[in-house]
Motif scaffolding. Structure first.
Motif, PDB file in Angstrom:
ATOM      1  N   THR A  42     -10.802  52.636  19.775  1.00 10.97           N
ATOM      2  CA  THR A  42      -9.961  53.843  19.848  1.00 10.97           C
ATOM      3  C   THR A  42     -10.075  54.494  21.218  1.00 10.97           C
ATOM      4  O   THR A  42      -9.067  54.899  21.826  1.00 10.97           O
ATOM      5  CB  THR A  42     -10.373  54.835  18.746  1.00 10.97           C
ATOM      6  N   THR A  43     -11.312  54.606  21.715  1.00 11.11           N
ATOM      7  CA  THR A  43     -11.532  55.211  23.027  1.00 11.11           C
ATOM      8  C   THR A  43     -10.814  54.423  24.118  1.00 11.11           C
ATOM      9  O   THR A  43     -10.174  54.986  25.016  1.00 11.11           O
ATOM     10  CB  THR A  43     -13.038  55.278  23.326  1.00 11.11           C
ATOM     11  N   THR A  44     -10.919  53.101  24.034  1.00 14.64           N
ATOM     12  CA  THR A  44     -10.255  52.259  25.040  1.00 14.64           C
ATOM     13  C   THR A  44      -8.742  52.420  24.972  1.00 14.64           C
ATOM     14  O   THR A  44      -8.062  52.458  26.012  1.00 14.64           O
ATOM     15  CB  THR A  44     -10.637  50.790  24.815  1.00 14.64           C
ATOM     16  N   SER A  45      -8.193  52.527  23.760  1.00 17.46           N
ATOM     17  CA  SER A  45      -6.754  52.715  23.604  1.00 17.46           C
ATOM     18  C   SER A  45      -6.290  54.036  24.210  1.00 17.46           C
ATOM     19  O   SER A  45      -5.278  54.089  24.926  1.00 17.46           O
ATOM     20  CB  SER A  45      -6.387  52.646  22.120  1.00 17.46           C
ATOM     21  N   VAL A  46      -7.036  55.094  23.928  1.00 22.28           N
ATOM     22  CA  VAL A  46      -6.681  56.409  24.491  1.00 22.28           C
ATOM     23  C   VAL A  46      -6.826  56.395  25.999  1.00 22.28           C
ATOM     24  O   VAL A  46      -5.991  56.964  26.729  1.00 22.28           O
ATOM     25  CB  VAL A  46      -7.566  57.495  23.850  1.00 22.28           C
ATOM     26  N   LEU A  47      -7.872  55.746  26.493  1.00 24.57           N
ATOM     27  CA  LEU A  47      -8.065  55.650  27.940  1.00 24.57           C
ATOM     28  C   LEU A  47      -6.898  54.924  28.597  1.00 24.57           C
ATOM     29  O   LEU A  47      -6.393  55.348  29.649  1.00 24.57           O
ATOM     30  CB  LEU A  47      -9.383  54.927  28.237  1.00 24.57           C
ATOM     31  N   GLY A  48      -6.446  53.811  28.003  1.00 18.71           N
ATOM     32  CA  GLY A  48      -5.305  53.082  28.557  1.00 18.71           C
ATOM     33  C   GLY A  48      -4.045  53.930  28.579  1.00 18.71           C
ATOM     34  O   GLY A  48      -3.275  53.895  29.548  1.00 18.71           O
ATOM     35  N   THR A  49      -3.837  54.705  27.501  1.00 19.02           N
ATOM     36  CA  THR A  49      -2.672  55.593  27.462  1.00 19.02           C
ATOM     37  C   THR A  49      -2.749  56.627  28.576  1.00 19.02           C
ATOM     38  O   THR A  49      -1.746  56.927  29.252  1.00 19.02           O
ATOM     39  CB  THR A  49      -2.592  56.292  26.099  1.00 19.02           C
ATOM     40  N   PHE A  50      -3.951  57.174  28.789  1.00 19.62           N
ATOM     41  CA  PHE A  50      -4.140  58.190  29.842  1.00 19.62           C
ATOM     42  C   PHE A  50      -3.893  57.587  31.219  1.00 19.62           C
ATOM     43  O   PHE A  50      -3.250  58.218  32.087  1.00 19.62           O
ATOM     44  CB  PHE A  50      -5.552  58.767  29.743  1.00 19.62           C
ATOM     45  N   VAL A  51      -4.402  56.382  31.463  1.00 19.17           N
ATOM     46  CA  VAL A  51      -4.192  55.737  32.770  1.00 19.17           C
ATOM     47  C   VAL A  51      -2.703  55.501  33.020  1.00 19.17           C
ATOM     48  O   VAL A  51      -2.203  55.685  34.143  1.00 19.17           O
ATOM     49  CB  VAL A  51      -4.986  54.417  32.842  1.00 19.17           C
ATOM     50  N   CYS A  52      -1.974  55.108  31.961  1.00 13.00           N
ATOM     51  CA  CYS A  52      -0.526  54.923  32.109  1.00 13.00           C
ATOM     52  C   CYS A  52       0.152  56.224  32.526  1.00 13.00           C
ATOM     53  O   CYS A  52       1.052  56.238  33.380  1.00 13.00           O
ATOM     54  CB  CYS A  52       0.074  54.422  30.796  1.00 13.00           C
ATOM     55  N   LEU A  53      -0.288  57.346  31.935  1.00 14.79           N
ATOM     56  CA  LEU A  53       0.282  58.649  32.296  1.00 14.79           C
ATOM     57  C   LEU A  53      -0.037  59.000  33.747  1.00 14.79           C
ATOM     58  O   LEU A  53       0.821  59.527  34.478  1.00 14.79           O
ATOM     59  CB  LEU A  53      -0.259  59.731  31.365  1.00 14.79           C
ATOM     60  N   VAL A  54      -1.256  58.697  34.171  1.00 14.47           N
ATOM     61  CA  VAL A  54      -1.644  58.992  35.558  1.00 14.47           C
ATOM     62  C   VAL A  54      -0.805  58.178  36.536  1.00 14.47           C
ATOM     63  O   VAL A  54      -0.276  58.699  37.522  1.00 14.47           O
ATOM     64  CB  VAL A  54      -3.153  58.706  35.748  1.00 14.47           C
ATOM     65  N   VAL A  55      -0.672  56.861  36.262  1.00 18.66           N
ATOM     66  CA  VAL A  55       0.123  55.996  37.145  1.00 18.66           C
ATOM     67  C   VAL A  55       1.576  56.446  37.151  1.00 18.66           C
ATOM     68  O   VAL A  55       2.228  56.483  38.210  1.00 18.66           O
ATOM     69  CB  VAL A  55       0.009  54.534  36.693  1.00 18.66           C
ATOM     70  N   PHE A  56       2.080  56.823  35.969  1.00 21.19           N
ATOM     71  CA  PHE A  56       3.461  57.296  35.888  1.00 21.19           C
ATOM     72  C   PHE A  56       3.633  58.551  36.727  1.00 21.19           C
ATOM     73  O   PHE A  56       4.638  58.718  37.448  1.00 21.19           O
ATOM     74  CB  PHE A  56       3.807  57.564  34.420  1.00 21.19           C
ATOM     75  N   SER A  57       2.635  59.468  36.680  1.00 21.52           N
ATOM     76  CA  SER A  57       2.707  60.696  37.471  1.00 21.52           C
ATOM     77  C   SER A  57       2.679  60.387  38.959  1.00 21.52           C
ATOM     78  O   SER A  57       3.410  61.003  39.761  1.00 21.52           O
ATOM     79  CB  SER A  57       1.545  61.615  37.098  1.00 21.52           C
ATOM     80  N   LEU A  85      -2.703  51.585  15.178  1.00 22.60           N
ATOM     81  CA  LEU A  85      -2.231  51.276  13.826  1.00 22.60           C
ATOM     82  C   LEU A  85      -3.104  50.248  13.131  1.00 22.60           C
ATOM     83  O   LEU A  85      -3.063  50.104  11.903  1.00 22.60           O
ATOM     84  CB  LEU A  85      -0.779  50.767  13.883  1.00 22.60           C
ATOM     85  N   PHE A  86      -3.898  49.502  13.915  1.00 21.36           N
ATOM     86  CA  PHE A  86      -4.762  48.481  13.331  1.00 21.36           C
ATOM     87  C   PHE A  86      -6.112  49.056  12.891  1.00 21.36           C
ATOM     88  O   PHE A  86      -6.923  48.356  12.314  1.00 21.36           O
ATOM     89  CB  PHE A  86      -5.002  47.356  14.342  1.00 21.36           C
ATOM     90  N   ILE A  87      -6.344  50.310  13.209  1.00 16.84           N
ATOM     91  CA  ILE A  87      -7.610  50.951  12.886  1.00 16.84           C
ATOM     92  C   ILE A  87      -7.377  51.922  11.726  1.00 16.84           C
ATOM     93  O   ILE A  87      -6.360  52.613  11.666  1.00 16.84           O
ATOM     94  CB  ILE A  87      -8.189  51.688  14.112  1.00 16.84           C
ATOM     95  N   GLY A  88      -8.314  51.967  10.829  1.00 13.40           N
ATOM     96  CA  GLY A  88      -8.169  52.806   9.651  1.00 13.40           C
ATOM     97  C   GLY A  88      -7.845  51.984   8.424  1.00 13.40           C
ATOM     98  O   GLY A  88      -7.507  50.790   8.502  1.00 13.40           O
ATOM     99  N   ARG A  89      -7.930  52.603   7.253  1.00 11.39           N
ATOM    100  CA  ARG A  89      -7.678  51.891   6.002  1.00 11.39           C
ATOM    101  C   ARG A  89      -6.216  51.445   5.939  1.00 11.39           C
ATOM    102  O   ARG A  89      -5.309  52.269   6.124  1.00 11.39           O
ATOM    103  CB  ARG A  89      -7.996  52.802   4.817  1.00 11.39           C
ATOM    104  N   PRO A  90      -5.981  50.153   5.712  1.00  8.38           N
ATOM    105  CA  PRO A  90      -4.590  49.659   5.678  1.00  8.38           C
ATOM    106  C   PRO A  90      -3.773  50.325   4.568  1.00  8.38           C
ATOM    107  O   PRO A  90      -4.219  50.423   3.418  1.00  8.38           O
ATOM    108  CB  PRO A  90      -4.766  48.156   5.404  1.00  8.38           C
ATOM    109  N   ARG A  91      -2.603  50.763   4.934  1.00  8.08           N
ATOM    110  CA  ARG A  91      -1.640  51.297   3.972  1.00  8.08           C
ATOM    111  C   ARG A  91      -0.317  50.564   4.167  1.00  8.08           C
ATOM    112  O   ARG A  91      -0.132  49.866   5.157  1.00  8.08           O
ATOM    113  CB  ARG A  91      -1.476  52.805   4.146  1.00  8.08           C
ATOM    114  N   LEU A  92       0.582  50.752   3.229  1.00  7.16           N
ATOM    115  CA  LEU A  92       1.822  49.994   3.283  1.00  7.16           C
ATOM    116  C   LEU A  92       2.571  50.242   4.586  1.00  7.16           C
ATOM    117  O   LEU A  92       3.024  49.304   5.245  1.00  7.16           O
ATOM    118  CB  LEU A  92       2.713  50.337   2.082  1.00  7.16           C
ATOM    119  N   TRP A  93       2.686  51.502   4.999  1.00  7.76           N
ATOM    120  CA  TRP A  93       3.480  51.801   6.199  1.00  7.76           C
ATOM    121  C   TRP A  93       2.791  51.321   7.469  1.00  7.76           C
ATOM    122  O   TRP A  93       3.445  50.878   8.414  1.00  7.76           O
ATOM    123  CB  TRP A  93       3.789  53.291   6.265  1.00  7.76           C
TER     124      TRP A  93
END
Length: 861
Positions: free
Chosen positions: A598-613, A648-656
């Motif tokens: 989860t931390t790595t995913s959030v970090l990647g999202t943040f880096v994308c925002l920085v590069v976009f900025s 979406l792959f983390i957490g208890r699987p649900r139908l959606w």
């Protein structure tokens, strides 16, 4: 002449020739086999063995004269139709311009009369020919009499024939020999078959038992190889596959032994098994049913092997009250377009002039229509004097059974066998000299070896839509139709196809059943219960009965410290005095692995925002404008979505989440890779436009065309995801197979094909991007984007190639972790490779972010 040629020539002379003294240069046949046959010449000839006559009269044995083959009689029009199927298939192949072009197939078919000596003689005649003299001075080069044989229809004859022909790798493709012993590649190295073996037939029937929960069944077998091998397979496979066992195994006598049949029916009456499996021939079953009717034994669910599931003699008003509702398996049914028209064209006046003599056709007309050959202008006359003109006679009701092509089963196997040989020949003839699997002289043994080799690798789809290929044992991909007998109110019988059993991609058995179409011959109109012991209720435990099968047990109260509950969600407490909920397992946000991902995913999202900025703030600088800023923004947006979809792959699987995770992942990555692909194409187009006279090519790669291409490529993935979700949607599943005391929550993908197509489409775009970027890596660009794209695609492909085996071998939550890791690793790889160098220049080397500096590099390239 080398040793192999000598051995081969001696074999070909063996059956009907004897060598002269050593000074002679040839061997002469001492006689010829007089066989009933049907022939057509061709560039290459295929052989066939069929049981056209089913009775024989043995000749008198004498030690003073040459023994003669038995006389054949008792014409079987269905077997004759099977022989005509081979002729039809060859005629169809000869008219097909895409299969064996510029080559004509012929055939040489013999009647084996259901007699081992005749069948063996016919097989030797096919590979040996019927020549009266064979030269010993030749090199055995050229084509043999036949290159391959379709047949035989009996396991016993096939074993004998293939034992000899296998020594010289003569391909033998059977359409009806089912003995599992023929899968022994050491004994029968060139044997193939288009009908499933008995071992798969047993496993197919066990799947039906398992589907309906029938763990307690009786087995009746015939006293021959067919029944004995089936019994052995049931004994070894029934327990491990279905968790069941046999109530009894009885052998049906060959003759109508009243006392023995009465004893068997009494065993059936006393047994608590309601399901009776019969692996026997229709004659055995007829004898048994006469005794069943005599004793009025009802309320049994019969299961039929393929040997009697289509037997018309059992579908009588006397027997149907007992046999109605029978379930069984049958040979796969196929449709042969144009076959009936072909049968209508069988006329002796077209074929009696054959140099070999088509006495099969002659016998057909003589037996069925009382037509005989006479030296008249018309050639063929009826016994009564009227001319036998052909088609109008075949249209008569007497030929109704022969012309009924609505239920072609053995014929379909013959058809597939002929096409298998034809496709193998086609592959063999397309091989360039010196590049094939064999080298050396082209003597006859090499012909057979080559054809057997290409048969092992043949893979094609019939016009009916069935795939045909052979495994390492020479067995075709097995498939059976599941049939159900229904007794209609008007007294007629209907045999319905209610499903199929086939080999699954994993190697097991895959059953498909349409239960709404099944007729049950019980008052409840529901499938019967056939178990030795009912499941134990809560508070009791299983106590095995000494000397009884595993599925027979008593239920006794639980001892102190033990508990039992039939609910899957519970497990016994440590003290075993009550039931407690089972532990659950899934990739959670609260465990170290989930937190790290989860931390790595959030970090990647943040880096994308920085590069976009950074790109937005420096959007007017040369390095941003020179690298197609609009596509760069789209790539950053898609990478951000890739990082987020991993959550979406983390957490208890649900139908959606199960439905959304792969769709979001697939569409996000295709959006990213399609932008990279378009970017690569633009790089190539810009360089091409820089050449004199090529400026017009850039009009095809404007901003509008770029957006349209990205949208179109992404829409294809969206269509794939939609089709997958509609046809076989992923869904959450509680898996208790990994650990009995633990429930593993996971998402089953629903369709392996859907998931494979989704991954494959991403891979296709990635490989295409890599290839184009690799070709453009040395273009004289100031800041060559193709180099970075090549490196990024190399990382991307490496990650996903490693993902496949890791994902398959990872159980439960670790499969999700592997997929999340692959998403994050490939996303970071693309982000760093594509945008790292640009951000470095923008932030740390601004003096290089000028048009002059960029042009300077270009000049120096």
């Amino acid at each position: 002449m080398d040793t192999s040629n000598v051995v081969l020539l001696v074999f070909f002379c063996f059956s009907s020739a004897v060598s002269f003294p050593l000074r002679s240069s040839s061997c002469h046949s001492q006689g010829q086999f007089h066989l009933n046959g049907m022939h057509q010449s061709g560039d290459i000839v295929l052989g066939g063995l069929f049981s056209v006559n089913f009775l024989t009269t043995a000749s008198d044995l004498s030690f003073t004269s040459e023994p003669q083959l038995p006389t054949c009689y008792g014409f079987d029009i269905i077997s004759f139709r099977q022989a005509q199927t081979m002729a039809f298939a060859i005629d169809e192949i000869n008219r097909n311009p895409n299969l064996l072009p510029n080559l004509t197939l012929g055939y040489s078919l013999y009647d084996n009369c259901i007699h081992l000596a005749i069948g063996f003689s016919a097989a030797l005649s096919l590979v040996n020919g019927q020549r009266k003299e064979i030269s010993l001075e030749g090199t055995c080069e050229g084509n043999p009499p036949v290159l391959g044989i379709v047949g035989d229809s009996s396991s016993t004859r096939t074993i004998a024939i293939s034992t000899v022909l296998g020594l010289y790798r003569v391909p033998l493709v059977s359409y009806f020999a089912t003995c599992s012993c023929l899968s022994d590649r050491k004994r029968f190295p060139s044997f193939f078959r288009t009908i499933p073996s008995d071992s798969f037939q047993v496993r197919a029937m066990i799947q039906i038992l398992k589907h309906f929960g029938w763990t307690w069944a009786g087995l009746l077998i015939s006293d021959d190889d067919y029944g004995v091998h089936a019994a052995r397979s049931f004994q070894s496979d029934l327990g491990p596959i279905a968790g069941g066992c046999l109530a009894y195994t009885e052998i049906l006598p060959w003759t109508n032994d009243r006392s023995e049949l009465k004893r068997i029916v009494n065993v059936m009456r006393k047994s608590t098994a309601r399901v009776v499996i019969v692996f026997a021939h229709e004659s055995h079953m007829l004898n048994l049913m006469e005794e069943v009717v005599r004793q009025n034994l009802t309320s049994l669910q019969w299961m039929a092997s393929e040997a009697w599931i289509s037997a018309a003699l059992l579908q009588t008003p006397d027997l149907m009250p007992y046999l109605s509702g029978t379930l069984g398996i049958a040979i796969r049914q196929g449709e042969l377009s144009g076959f009936r028209t072909f049968l209508l064209q069988i006329r002796p006046d077209k074929q009696h002039n054959s140099s070999h003599g088509d006495n099969m056709v002659n016998q057909f007309w003589e037996q069925m229509f009382q037509c005989r050959f006479a030296p008249t202008p018309a050639g063929w006359i009826e016994n009564g004097g009227a001319l036998c003109t052909g088609q109008e006679v075949l249209e008569d009701e007497v030929a109704e059974e022969f012309l009924d092509v609505s239920d072609l089963r053995p014929e379909y196997n013959v058809y597939k066998a002929v096409y298998a040989l034809a496709h193998a020949l086609d592959d063999m003839l397309q091989c360039e000299p010196g590049r094939g699997p064999f080298s050396g002289d082209t003597f006859l043994l090499i012909w057979f070896l080559q054809l057997a080799y290409y048969l092992e690798n043949v893979n094609f789809t019939t016009s009916f839509g069935d795939q045909v290929s052979f495994d390492e044992y020479g067995d075709a991909l097995p498939i059976y139709d599941i049939m159900n007998w229904r007794w209609l109110p008007d007294g007629s019988t209907e045999i319905r196809n209610v499903g199929e059993v086939k080999r699954s991609p994993s190697g097991g058995e895959e059953i498909t059943l349409n239960e709404d179409r099944i007729f049950w011959n019980f008052g409840s109109k529901q499938p019967p219960q056939s178990v030795c012991s009912e499941s134990c209720p809560p508070g009791t435990r299983v106590a095995r009965k000494k000397g009884e099968p595993e599925c027979c047990f008593d239920c006794v109260l639980c001892s102190e410290g033990k508990a039992n509950n039939k609910t899957e969600d519970f497990w016994s407490s440590p003290q075993r005095d009550h039931c407690v909920p089972k532990k659950t397992e899934f990739l959670s946000y609260h465990e170290p692995l989930g937190i790290c991902l989860t931390t790595t995913s959030v970090l990647g999202t943040f880096v994308c925002l920085v590069v976009f900025s950074i790109f937005i703030c420096h959007r007017n600088t040369p390095i941003v404008r020179a690298n197609n800023s609009e596509l760069s923004y789209l790539i950053l947006l898609s990478l951000k979505l890739c990082f987020l979809c991993s959550l979406l792959f983390i957490g208890r699987p649900r139908l959606w989440t199960c439905q959304l995770r792969h769709a979001a992942f697939g569409i996000s990555f295709v959006l990213c890779v399609s932008c990279i692909l378009v970017k690569t194409i633009v790089v190539l187009a810009v360089f091409r436009a820089s050449k004199p006279g090529s400026e017009a090519s850039m009009k095809w790669f404007g901003a509008l065309q770029q957006r349209g291409t990205v949208l179109a490529l992404t829409f294809v993935q969206a269509a794939i995801c939609t089709t997958w979700l509609v046809s076989a949607s992923p869904k959450p599943h509680k898996n208790t197979q990994y650990h009995s005391e633990k429930i593993v929550y996971e998402c089953v993908i629903g369709s392996t094909v859907g998931f494979a197509v989704l991954i494959g489409y991403i891979g296709l775009l990635a490989i295409l991007s890599f290839l184009l970027a690799f070709l453009a890596r040395k273009l004289p660009d100031s800041f060559n984007e193709a180099k970075f794209i090549t490196f990024s695609m190399l990382i991307f492909c490496a990650v996903w190639v490693a993902f496949v085996p890791a994902y398959i071998s990872s159980p439960g939550k670790y499969a999700d972790a592997v997929e999340v890791f692959a998403i994050l690793a490939s996303s970071f790889g693309l982000l760093v490779a594509l945008f790292g160098p640009k951000c470095y220049i923008i932030i740390f080397r601004p003096e290089r972010n000028t048009k002059k500096a960029i042009m300077g590099r270009k000049a120096g390239s």
